[in-house]
Design an enzyme around this catalytic site. Structure first.
Site, PDB file in Angstrom:
ATOM      1  N   GLY A 207     -11.087  23.324   3.243  1.00  0.00           N
ATOM      2  CA  GLY A 207     -11.734  23.109   4.523  1.00  0.00           C
ATOM      3  C   GLY A 207     -12.597  21.881   4.674  1.00  0.00           C
ATOM      4  CE  LYS A 209      -7.779  15.826   2.457  1.00  0.00           C
ATOM      5  NZ  LYS A 209      -8.053  16.747   1.321  1.00  0.00           N
ATOM      6  CG  ASP A 227      -4.290  27.495   2.692  1.00  0.00           C
ATOM      7  OD1 ASP A 227      -4.295  26.278   2.419  1.00  0.00           O
ATOM      8  OD2 ASP A 227      -4.074  28.381   1.846  1.00  0.00           O
ATOM      9  CB  CYS A 326      -4.919  14.551  -4.628  1.00  0.00           C
ATOM     10  SG  CYS A 326      -4.345  16.240  -4.912  1.00  0.00           S
TER      11      CYS A 326
END
Length: 433
Positions: A207, A209, A227, A326
């Protein structure tokens, strides 16, 4: 606890070759056949190199039972290599990794509750020295003690030395600041939806972002956050509540099952997509080594990422999308973007986001340099990849794709002294005393 566990795993990875020799020499896995090899390495690292065993129960008892044998094997290993320090057992490349650039502690000011000026004042009252706005990455690298800077790229990001722990700080516990890596701030910053926009955060947990998007929207508009994991959704709900986020609808749902034709999403113009990935960029934060995923694992991840990106681009009113991972692997980054753009034909394009950002995408396809990359060595952040996609014919051209916030806070010109604090806002929010 998560940070401590991450540090333990990272150090275990760094010492992996040494730990394997110790396990073989002490015949630990032969003596304890039910002990998983990876858990054995973590236990042995914590027993011999770490801060002592923190676990309890059967694993702690098991490790202690073999302590003498493992210590004797470690002593023999040092004798064989003619060294006296544990660090000297590492190969040169591994030992050098401990001197790799340390990622600073980044602090995003939550503008839903406060402003940069008030947060700076608060830290100054706590004994920190504010050095003004950074002029270069080298200034961030040189931070030490109780000193902090305003980031040179992002206007609401403060930078502290790597060892700074703010988890018990009043500003953090009250939601006035968010502890978020700089690279992780880029996706929402570059998506830059205008206040009142309808936005989807496709893979939203935990959360950070999402809360950043809400701050950019000023809690005006609508965020749909998805999610699939119920525990992660619960954690996200807690974080967003603490951050003062409103106008956000959470859903425990796989984004791939969301119907783009549903009328409730007919006004969605912006999507932030940060799907599951190998996480290879995260490993480089600590001194650990990256454990490369298998080719099969990368292929499976890339296949999922292509599907979810294609799905996101099918929302009818979509104008701008940010795809981020990432991961350091081209297969999950440039290759995914290239494959999906080829599927879409001329409907979408990659725009040249944030031209002043120093690290660009790999030259996998024409225009890939418009994408952004980040790494500990070059940008003093976690490893990250960001691509900004826009629907062709709708929206700004590539030369004007910089977010409004970046235009209002131009980069310092080389040779100048960017030491002035940000101008005071006329209206302040919830000043923390």
């Amino acid at each position: 606890h998560v940070r401590q566990l991450y540090a333990l795993v990272s150090e275990t990875l760094r010492y992996a070759p040494v730990l394997e020799k110790l396990l073989d020499g002490a015949a630990l896995l032969q003596a304890e056949k039910k002990l998983p090899p990876q858990l054995a390495k973590v236990l042995v690292y914590d027993l011999l190199f770490g801060k002592g065993l923190k676990c309890g129960g059967q694993w702690k008892a098991l490790a202690r039972r073999h302590r003498a044998r493992l210590q004797a094997e470690l002593a023999r290993l040092k004798v064989r290599h003619k060294v006296s320090r544990n660090e000297d057992l590492l190969a040169p490349a591994q030992a050098a990794s401990s001197a790799a650039p340390h990622v600073p502690r980044y602090v995003r000011v939550n503008t839903l509750k406060t402003c940069v000026d008030d947060v700076i004042d608060f830290f100054k009252r706590q004994g920190y020295s504010y050095l003004g706005r950074a002029a270069s990455v080298e200034e961030l690298r040189a931070l030490s003690g109780k000193k902090f800077l305003l980031d040179l790229h992002l206007p609401e990001l403060l930078v502290f030395p790597p060892q700074t722990d703010l988890h018990d700080n009043l500003l953090y516990t009250s939601g006035h600041i968010i502890l978020q890596d700089k690279a992780s701030c880029l996706p929402a910053f570059l998506l830059s939806p205008a206040a009142g926009s309808h936005v989807i955060d496709a893979c939203a947990a935990p959360g950070n972002k999402t809360s950043h998007l809400a701050a950019i929207l000023k809690n005006k508009g609508q965020i749909f956050a998805f999610d699939v994991d119920p525990k992660r959704v619960a954690t996200m709900n807690t974080l967003l509540t603490r951050a003062g986020v409103t106008g956000c609808k959470l859903a425990q749902q796989d984004f791939l099952t969301v119907d783009p034709g549903d009328p409730k999403y007919s006004r969605v113009t912006h999507i932030l997509l940060d799907p599951s990935c190998s996480g290879s960029g995260m490993v480089t934060r600590g001194p650990g080594q990256e454990v490369a995923p298998s080719a099969e694992r990368l292929q499976a991840l890339a296949g999922f990422q292509r599907r979810v990106l294609s799905h996101a681009l099918s929302f009818p009113a979509l104008r701008r999308l940010v795809y981020s991972t990432c991961s350091l692997h081209q297969e999950e980054n440039e290759d995914v973007v290239q494959a999906v753009l080829q599927e879409q034909g001329s409907a979408f394009r990659v725009v040249a986001a944030f031209p002043s950002w120093p690290c660009r995408g790999l030259g996998a396809f024409p225009g890939a340099e418009s994408c952004l990359r980040a790494s500990p060595a070059e940008t003093l952040t976690q490893g990250f990849f960001v691509a900004v996609l826009e629907r062709c014919g709708e929206g700004a051209d590539a030369s004007s794709s910089l977010p409004v916030a970046a235009k209002e806070n131009p980069q310092p010109i080389e040779g100048t002294e960017p030491r002035a604090a940000p101008k005071k806002r006329k209206r302040k929010k919830q000043r923390v005393k």
